[in-house]
Design a protein around this motif. Sequence first.
Motif, PDB file in Angstrom:
ATOM      1  N   ARG A 112       0.830  -1.207   0.000  1.00 16.45           N
ATOM      2  CA  ARG A 112       0.000   0.000   0.000  1.00 16.45           C
ATOM      3  C   ARG A 112       0.862   1.253   0.000  1.00 16.45           C
ATOM      4  O   ARG A 112       0.538   2.243  -0.657  1.00 16.45           O
ATOM      5  N   LEU A 287      -2.973   3.875   6.729  1.00 16.50           N
ATOM      6  CA  LEU A 287      -2.673   2.709   5.900  1.00 16.50           C
ATOM      7  C   LEU A 287      -2.840   1.422   6.703  1.00 16.50           C
ATOM      8  O   LEU A 287      -3.326   0.411   6.178  1.00 16.50           O
ATOM      9  N   ASP A 290      -6.394   0.459   6.799  1.00 16.13           N
ATOM     10  CA  ASP A 290      -6.815  -0.158   5.534  1.00 16.13           C
ATOM     11  C   ASP A 290      -6.353  -1.608   5.456  1.00 16.13           C
ATOM     12  O   ASP A 290      -7.114  -2.504   5.077  1.00 16.13           O
TER      13      ASP A 290
END
Length: 304
Positions: A112, A287, A290
């Motif tokens: 990511r 992040l 996520d």
Amino acid sequence: MEVRDLRAFATTVELGSMTRAAERLHVVQSAVSQAVKRLERELDLPLLERRREGVRPTEAGAALAEHAQVIMNGVSRADRDMAAYRNLEQGHVRIGLLHTATPLVLGPLLQRLRTVHPGLRLEFHEGMAAELVELIQLGQLDLLVVLSPVDAGGLRLDPLARPRLTAVLPPRHRLASRRRVRLRELAKETWVSFPRANPGRSWLEDGCRAAGFAPARVVEVETLAHLKTFVTAGEGVALLPAGVAEPEGATGALVVLDLLPSSTVVLACATDPHQPQGRSVAAVRCLLEDVAGTHRSGRAVRTP
């Protein structure tokens, strides 16, 4: 000395004219003249020789112009660097990873990061919970990724996900063909787990206690890699959060079964509330949220 005064002076020396300097800087000529006068008063030195055809620096003025140019270049670099930090084009975040949490977040987080913030640089430190908590309290880490239970020592814990515990068996185990197993069915097994000082040991002891038995025999190992190796070799069975043994489950090196009754642990991000959190740290936390989303209802992986 003010930076704007130095800029006005350096531009005047470069162009040999206060009028042209004012035009380049988009100010009136009197502003440039006043800037030069302020510097001359502050330094108690004449910096420019005024001539009919323009101005030129005195010996002291020429030296100051060189210093001013260095300062202007530094200010420009600082502006560019700060813009990069604002836009998350660069930054450095130090992350502590509990060794059992590493398989859940490390690979997906790096993927990511390359996509969303390729300029950010991450520094990882893998270790035991107590060691990581001490490092963040000393200011040597920016955030931690841990699995419950953990003595946070005053840190702020933000839950990311609640992965389910799974039973991890060697491939030739008598229950290897099952999709799920009741913990009670493993009551007489030899268990592979961590020392009692490791929070991961409580997954086993609390689970067995809730199922109405105590582990008959426990082989203690220090690392997750050792635990997987021992189970693969048939030295016992283990309890791990869903996803931790997923690579080995996919290849058949281990068998990972859903556990009944279902039980979960908490995957969390820990930060020190007394340390300021910059934009880079905040971006990495987003992040992590996520990435952790894939473990909020993770299923066990078993061999075909």
